[in-house]
Write an enzyme that holds these catalytic residues in place. Sequence first.
Site, PDB file in Angstrom:
ATOM      1  N   SER A  28      19.888 -64.770   6.871  1.00  0.00           N
ATOM      2  CA  SER A  28      21.246 -64.689   6.302  1.00  0.00           C
ATOM      3  C   SER A  28      22.138 -65.121   7.325  1.00  0.00           C
ATOM      4  CB  SER A  28      21.733 -63.170   6.101  1.00  0.00           C
ATOM      5  OG  SER A  28      21.479 -62.567   7.374  1.00  0.00           O
ATOM      6  N   ASN A 115      20.585 -51.718  10.167  1.00  0.00           N
ATOM      7  CA  ASN A 115      20.996 -51.153   8.902  1.00  0.00           C
ATOM      8  C   ASN A 115      22.442 -50.382   9.099  1.00  0.00           C
ATOM      9  OD1 ASN A 115      18.556 -51.949   8.109  1.00  0.00           O
ATOM     10  ND2 ASN A 115      17.715 -50.048   7.683  1.00  0.00           N
ATOM     11  N   THR A 160      56.774 -61.061 -27.503  1.00  0.00           N
ATOM     12  CA  THR A 160      55.548 -60.003 -27.799  1.00  0.00           C
ATOM     13  C   THR A 160      54.706 -61.262 -28.670  1.00  0.00           C
ATOM     14  OG1 THR A 160      56.760 -59.077 -29.534  1.00  0.00           O
ATOM     15  CG2 THR A 160      56.752 -58.038 -27.563  1.00  0.00           C
ATOM     16  N   HIS A 161      53.246 -60.907 -28.597  1.00  0.00           N
ATOM     17  CA  HIS A 161      52.550 -61.867 -29.312  1.00  0.00           C
ATOM     18  C   HIS A 161      52.996 -63.387 -29.279  1.00  0.00           C
ATOM     19  CE1 HIS A 161      51.698 -58.085 -31.506  1.00  0.00           C
ATOM     20  NE2 HIS A 161      52.736 -57.913 -31.610  1.00  0.00           N
ATOM     21  N   SER A 282      47.902 -88.064 -13.377  1.00  0.00           N
ATOM     22  CA  SER A 282      46.856 -88.330 -13.903  1.00  0.00           C
ATOM     23  C   SER A 282      46.274 -89.839 -13.552  1.00  0.00           C
ATOM     24  CB  SER A 282      47.146 -88.318 -15.559  1.00  0.00           C
ATOM     25  OG  SER A 282      46.380 -89.076 -16.219  1.00  0.00           O
ATOM     26  N   LYS A 288      52.103 -88.192 -16.481  1.00  0.00           N
ATOM     27  CA  LYS A 288      51.836 -86.849 -16.597  1.00  0.00           C
ATOM     28  C   LYS A 288      52.218 -86.263 -15.177  1.00  0.00           C
ATOM     29  CE  LYS A 288      48.858 -84.912 -18.620  1.00  0.00           C
ATOM     30  NZ  LYS A 288      48.816 -83.986 -19.645  1.00  0.00           N
ATOM     31  N   ASN A 290      50.889 -82.665 -13.768  1.00  0.00           N
ATOM     32  CA  ASN A 290      50.177 -81.730 -14.030  1.00  0.00           C
ATOM     33  C   ASN A 290      50.141 -80.522 -13.074  1.00  0.00           C
ATOM     34  OD1 ASN A 290      49.224 -83.137 -16.336  1.00  0.00           O
ATOM     35  ND2 ASN A 290      47.479 -83.966 -14.823  1.00  0.00           N
ATOM     36  N   GLU A 295      46.662 -73.825 -12.666  1.00  0.00           N
ATOM     37  CA  GLU A 295      45.637 -73.900 -13.274  1.00  0.00           C
ATOM     38  C   GLU A 295      44.302 -73.512 -12.798  1.00  0.00           C
ATOM     39  OE1 GLU A 295      46.851 -77.472 -16.759  1.00  0.00           O
ATOM     40  OE2 GLU A 295      45.662 -77.756 -14.841  1.00  0.00           O
ATOM     41  N   TYR A 322      18.581 -47.938   3.164  1.00  0.00           N
ATOM     42  CA  TYR A 322      18.564 -49.367   3.180  1.00  0.00           C
ATOM     43  C   TYR A 322      17.697 -50.209   2.270  1.00  0.00           C
ATOM     44  CZ  TYR A 322      19.544 -54.232   4.511  1.00  0.00           C
ATOM     45  OH  TYR A 322      19.429 -55.538   4.416  1.00  0.00           O
ATOM     46  N   GLN A 327      21.659 -57.449   1.767  1.00  0.00           N
ATOM     47  CA  GLN A 327      22.027 -58.579   2.412  1.00  0.00           C
ATOM     48  C   GLN A 327      22.838 -59.584   1.186  1.00  0.00           C
ATOM     49  OE1 GLN A 327      19.347 -60.467   5.562  1.00  0.00           O
ATOM     50  NE2 GLN A 327      19.259 -62.328   4.165  1.00  0.00           N
ATOM     51  N   LYS A 330      27.013 -60.191   1.041  1.00  0.00           N
ATOM     52  CA  LYS A 330      27.993 -60.832   1.797  1.00  0.00           C
ATOM     53  C   LYS A 330      28.624 -61.973   1.145  1.00  0.00           C
ATOM     54  CE  LYS A 330      25.890 -58.567   5.418  1.00  0.00           C
ATOM     55  NZ  LYS A 330      24.838 -58.131   4.387  1.00  0.00           N
TER      56      LYS A 330
HETATM   57  N1  ARG Z   1      20.815 -59.208   7.534  1.00  0.00           N
HETATM   58  C1  ARG Z   1      20.698 -57.773   7.034  1.00  0.00           C
HETATM   59  C2  ARG Z   1      21.672 -57.448   6.006  1.00  0.00           C
HETATM   60  O1  ARG Z   1      22.633 -58.209   5.791  1.00  0.00           O
HETATM   61  C3  ARG Z   1      20.658 -56.722   8.339  1.00  0.00           C
HETATM   62  C4  ARG Z   1      20.128 -55.512   7.960  1.00  0.00           C
HETATM   63  C5  ARG Z   1      18.602 -55.890   8.001  1.00  0.00           C
HETATM   64  N2  ARG Z   1      17.699 -54.744   7.951  1.00  0.00           N
HETATM   65  C6  ARG Z   1      16.742 -54.772   7.959  1.00  0.00           C
HETATM   66  N3  ARG Z   1      16.043 -53.562   7.874  1.00  0.00           N
HETATM   67  N4  ARG Z   1      16.048 -55.845   7.249  1.00  0.00           N
HETATM   68  O2  ARG Z   1      21.567 -56.531   5.242  1.00  0.00           O
END
Ligand code: ARG
Length: 463
Positions: A28, A115, A160-161, A282, A288, A290, A295, A322, A327, A330
């Site tokens: 990650s 964790n 309205t509408h 455009s 144009k 835009n 948008e 966990y 992961q 993120k």
């Molecule tokens: N990269 C992991 C995550 O974002 C960190 C925690 C990993 N823990 C594990 N026991 N593999 O969740």
Amino acid sequence: MTSINTDKLSSARFAQATDAFVEIFTASVDFDQRMATQDIQGSLAHAKMLLSIHILTENEYQDIVNGLEKIQLEIEQGKFIWSIQQEDVHMNIEARLTELIGVAGKKLHTGRSRNDQVATDIRLYLRQEITVIQQQLKRLQIALLNLAEQEAATIMPGFTHLQVAQPITFGHHLMAWFEMLSRDKERLEDCLKRINIMPLGAAALAGTSYPIDRQMTSDLLGFTRPSNNSLDSVSDRDFAIEFTAAASLIMLHLSRFSEELVLWSSAQFDFIEMPDAFCTGSSIMPQKKNPDVPELVRGKSGRVTGHLMSLLMLMKSQPLAYNKDNQEDKEPLFDTVDTVVNSLRAFADMMPHIQAKKDNMYRAAQQGFATATDLADYLVRKGMAFRDAHEVVGLAVRLGLDTKRDLSELSLSELQKFSPKISDDVFDVLSLEGSVAARQHIGGTAPETVKVAIKTARQILNT
Ligand code: ARG
């Protein structure tokens, strides 16, 4: 002697090296390096706590502090070498620390796990990003207040509408947007209460056998308090879902503003002039201009709602505690933050340059019998029941439609045919100015009321 693969996490447990693709697939670091500063912040607090309970010596603690500070600098200067072999931000920083300071680096992970570390990092990260989002929300709100003040008495049709309903002031319309953003700010503040709880010390899931001082770490990191349950601490991502839900509503609001700006800047409405700097031309049609920014923001609102769905599904049915699934929290979170910050920024930058085409707004409000309700209210004030008044005005509107005139363009004698209660004071209520000025109660569209609302809003914003 067994040879061990020193590159691999928990290397002694494994007889085989990780499959090369699995190594990439499970890493990650490419995205979670964004939390490096928070990871270091968390480690500094953890180390100080370990020193206080004599797990680290003063020298070891100092080495860790110096090492982490150096790493922070390396990262800021773009010199830090991130490695897939070290899987994630946590392991990359720890490995580099050990490389820099030797054995003391290996002691940092005492009494914690990735964790609880990752849960802490995300909370610290979101806490910081929420302040950035709040600043952008405030900028946009100030821009809206300024424009609303300028346009407090500008008359436009309210819909309205998407059909002309009643005359309103443009300032009042802008203040409606302001209200939506005020709720967005409150939602973020509320969400922050649950973000600002410290999971560190939960370790892998069951806590730790070291006599850790969680209150101390929590205080050092500015959390409200340590979390109550170690299992919940490492598995809870409610706060991330709540944040993304609040962000989805912000984007939903921006998508509504966008839609109106796009409509208003069209030749058919022609209510506003969008600033050139926020529009593009455009490649084929030379005439144009835009409204790209609204948008694009309208389009981007979809991805944040998508991220909310991703996070809800990510957590659905997960057993305690966990799981590696987490992961996956993120990328949706980071993209949510980027999208919300950038969209708000674009709006806050653009808003001061939007120009109202007052004459066109006024003309549009004159069409569509926008003061019909005012005529009904007038008859009620003269003693007629509202339903009867509704009927009478319906007949007057019919005459207007047949003869292509607005109610204010009908003559007194024509109006009196519908009801003898009508006298020449009726034209005050049939005017657009009279209609908006009459709506003076709290929350009404009268220019004076809008000015009061703006003043109150400014006071609240500055506290
Ligand atoms: N990269 C992991 C995550 O974002 C960190 C925690 C990993 N823990 C594990 N026991 N593999 O969740």
